[in-house]
Design a protein around this motif. Structure first.
Motif, mmCIF file in Angstrom:
data_model
loop_
_atom_site.group_PDB
_atom_site.id
_atom_site.type_symbol
_atom_site.label_atom_id
_atom_site.label_comp_id
_atom_site.label_asym_id
_atom_site.label_seq_id
_atom_site.Cartn_x
_atom_site.Cartn_y
_atom_site.Cartn_z
ATOM 1 N N SER A 238 -10.541 13.966 -18.552
ATOM 2 C CA SER A 238 -9.503 12.830 -18.630
ATOM 3 C C SER A 238 -8.076 13.072 -18.042
ATOM 4 N N VAL A 239 -7.912 14.530 -18.077
ATOM 5 C CA VAL A 239 -6.388 14.736 -17.658
ATOM 6 C C VAL A 239 -6.361 14.217 -16.309
ATOM 7 N N ARG A 240 -7.541 14.117 -15.487
ATOM 8 C CA ARG A 240 -7.462 13.897 -13.962
ATOM 9 C C ARG A 240 -7.386 12.450 -13.682
ATOM 10 N N MET A 241 -7.371 11.565 -14.877
ATOM 11 C CA MET A 241 -7.897 10.387 -14.640
ATOM 12 C C MET A 241 -6.631 9.365 -14.906
ATOM 13 N N THR A 242 -6.263 8.128 -14.054
ATOM 14 C CA THR A 242 -5.241 7.362 -14.035
ATOM 15 C C THR A 242 -5.975 6.054 -13.900
ATOM 16 N N ALA A 243 -5.704 4.899 -14.846
ATOM 17 C CA ALA A 243 -5.903 3.735 -14.775
ATOM 18 C C ALA A 243 -4.731 2.771 -14.544
ATOM 19 N N THR A 244 -4.926 2.068 -13.686
ATOM 20 C CA THR A 244 -3.941 0.883 -13.230
ATOM 21 C C THR A 244 -4.587 -0.440 -12.943
ATOM 22 N N GLY A 245 -3.888 -1.415 -13.073
ATOM 23 C CA GLY A 245 -3.962 -2.827 -12.788
ATOM 24 C C GLY A 245 -3.089 -3.447 -11.635
ATOM 25 N N LYS A 246 -3.713 -3.814 -10.787
ATOM 26 C CA LYS A 246 -2.713 -4.300 -9.576
ATOM 27 C C LYS A 246 -2.593 -5.856 -9.642
ATOM 28 N N GLY A 247 -3.738 -6.661 -10.342
ATOM 29 C CA GLY A 247 -3.808 -8.077 -10.223
ATOM 30 C C GLY A 247 -4.295 -8.554 -8.956
ATOM 31 N N GLU A 248 -3.650 -9.555 -8.624
ATOM 32 C CA GLU A 248 -3.886 -10.214 -7.152
ATOM 33 C C GLU A 248 -2.916 -9.805 -6.262
ATOM 34 N N PHE A 249 -2.105 -8.753 -6.375
ATOM 35 C CA PHE A 249 -0.918 -8.586 -5.664
ATOM 36 C C PHE A 249 -1.118 -7.808 -4.425
ATOM 37 N N GLN A 250 -2.353 -7.023 -4.095
ATOM 38 C CA GLN A 250 -2.660 -6.327 -2.944
ATOM 39 C C GLN A 250 -3.977 -6.623 -2.405
ATOM 40 N N PRO A 251 -4.016 -7.750 -1.848
ATOM 41 C CA PRO A 251 -5.334 -8.390 -1.610
ATOM 42 C C PRO A 251 -5.681 -7.629 0.023
ATOM 43 N N LEU A 252 -7.041 -7.562 0.118
ATOM 44 C CA LEU A 252 -7.682 -7.127 1.416
ATOM 45 C C LEU A 252 -7.692 -8.219 2.411
ATOM 46 N N ALA A 253 -7.604 -9.566 2.011
ATOM 47 C CA ALA A 253 -7.821 -10.612 2.840
ATOM 48 C C ALA A 253 -7.306 -11.898 2.118
ATOM 49 N N PRO A 254 -6.946 -12.774 3.046
ATOM 50 C CA PRO A 254 -6.280 -14.064 2.554
ATOM 51 C C PRO A 254 -7.419 -14.799 1.219
ATOM 52 N N ASN A 255 -6.830 -15.424 0.456
ATOM 53 C CA ASN A 255 -7.452 -16.117 -0.667
ATOM 54 C C ASN A 255 -7.901 -17.397 -0.507
ATOM 55 N N THR A 256 -8.405 -17.557 0.967
ATOM 56 C CA THR A 256 -8.649 -18.945 1.394
ATOM 57 C C THR A 256 -10.270 -19.062 1.290
ATOM 58 N N SER A 257 -10.850 -18.505 0.830
ATOM 59 C CA SER A 257 -12.629 -18.658 0.959
ATOM 60 C C SER A 257 -13.123 -17.909 -0.119
ATOM 61 N N ALA A 258 -14.355 -18.355 -0.531
ATOM 62 C CA ALA A 258 -15.018 -17.537 -1.461
ATOM 63 C C ALA A 258 -15.314 -15.993 -0.955
ATOM 64 N N GLU A 259 -15.759 -15.991 0.172
ATOM 65 C CA GLU A 259 -15.949 -14.628 0.721
ATOM 66 C C GLU A 259 -14.777 -13.627 0.749
ATOM 67 N N SER A 260 -13.621 -14.344 1.279
ATOM 68 C CA SER A 260 -12.329 -13.446 1.366
ATOM 69 C C SER A 260 -11.939 -13.186 -0.072
#
Length: 284
Positions: A238-260
């Motif tokens: 457990s000491v090696r682990m970190t859990a974080t939530g980034k929400g929608e703010f670091q996308p890999l692609a534009p949120n313009t289609s279902a695939e993206s």
């Protein structure tokens, strides 16, 4: 030395005067005038001699003063030369010491740089080896949206949400557990690796998910679900682990289609080597 004159001339003048007086009855006017002229000449010569002597004495006094001034200036110059010579010797000694110290510092920095470069080389080598192990261990899941890549010296294992969770759920499904179990085998063999689990979502608003209010909640809860599975079920430290939530703010692609949007809904497990050795070296 002050010039002085003896009195023969004066005595001679008085003698001539006395002789003239004593024999005035027998001297002719011409001889008398000649004697007076001679007396005047002697007086003039005496006066000029006195002036010459005075001038010579003044010149001697001036020369003595000038000599004293020159001797003072010479002594002052000699003292300044001695001081400058001492300062030069001190400066040369200090310069040699400073150069030696600078040379030693440069050698130490070069050595430290070599050590840092060696640590970074080992880190990069370990990172590449870790990537290869993960790719081999997770090979069967690449078709289901799992990727392994290196960015900024870290290994990123990205799992699309469909590989881990049912739609809108924070509970890991069986396929996701299998992938995480394979991942855990490699992680337990690499105790020097720190593990950060990041949850990511698309920009679609959350609807009808009970107490999950928004994408922040969803991303955090999914990352903590993965951390709990790895630590509680697979026994990763457990000491090696970190859990974080980034929400929608670091996308890999534009949120313009279902695939993206499906690319943006993911769990990223970021693996970074512990750099304690490097940090300790930098602090020195």
């Amino acid at each position: 030395m002050k010039l002085t004159f003896s009195t023969p001339i004066l005595a001679f003048a008085f003698f001539l005067l006395a002789a003239t007086i004593s024999s005035c009855v027998v001297l002719s006017p011409k001889k008398y005038k000649a004697l007076l002229a001679k007396q005047d000449s002697l007086n003039t010569g005496w006066t000029e001699s006195q002036l010459t002597a005075e001038n010579l004495n003044n010149t001697i006094a001036k020369l003595k003063r000038d000599t004293a001034d020159l001797n003072g200036q010479l002594a002052d110059l000699h003292a300044r030369y001695t001081e400058m010579d001492g300062n030069y010797a001190k400066l040369r000694s200090n310069s040699s010491s400073a150069i030696n110290k600078l040379s030693e510092d440069l050698k130490k920095r070069e050595q430290r740089l070599k050590e840092v470069e060696e640590i970074l080389r080992k880190r990069d080598e370990a990172t590449n080896q870790l990537k290869e192990k993960l790719q081999q261990a997770l090979l069967g899941f690449t078709k289901n949206g799992l990727t392994v890549e290196i960015k900024n010296g870290k290994v990123y294992v990205s799992l699309m949400d469909k590989l881990l969770f049912p739609s809108g759920s924070i509970v890991i499904d069986e396929k996701g557990k299998q992938a995480l179990a394979q991942l855990a085998k490699v992680l337990k063999e690499q105790p020097e690796i720190n593990i950060a689990v990041e949850g990511h979502t698309d920009s679609q608003k959350i609807n009808n998910l009970g107490q999950i209010k928004d994408n922040w909640d969803l991303s955090v809860l999914r990352s903590t679900s993965v951390v709990r599975f790895l630590t509680e079920i697979e026994k990763v430290e457990s000491v090696r682990m970190t859990a974080t939530g980034k929400g929608e703010f670091q996308p890999l692609a534009p949120n313009t289609s279902a695939e993206s949007r499906s690319k943006n809904r993911r769990i990223e497990i970021v693996l970074s080597p512990k750099l304690d050795e490097l940090y300790d070296l930098i602090k020195q």
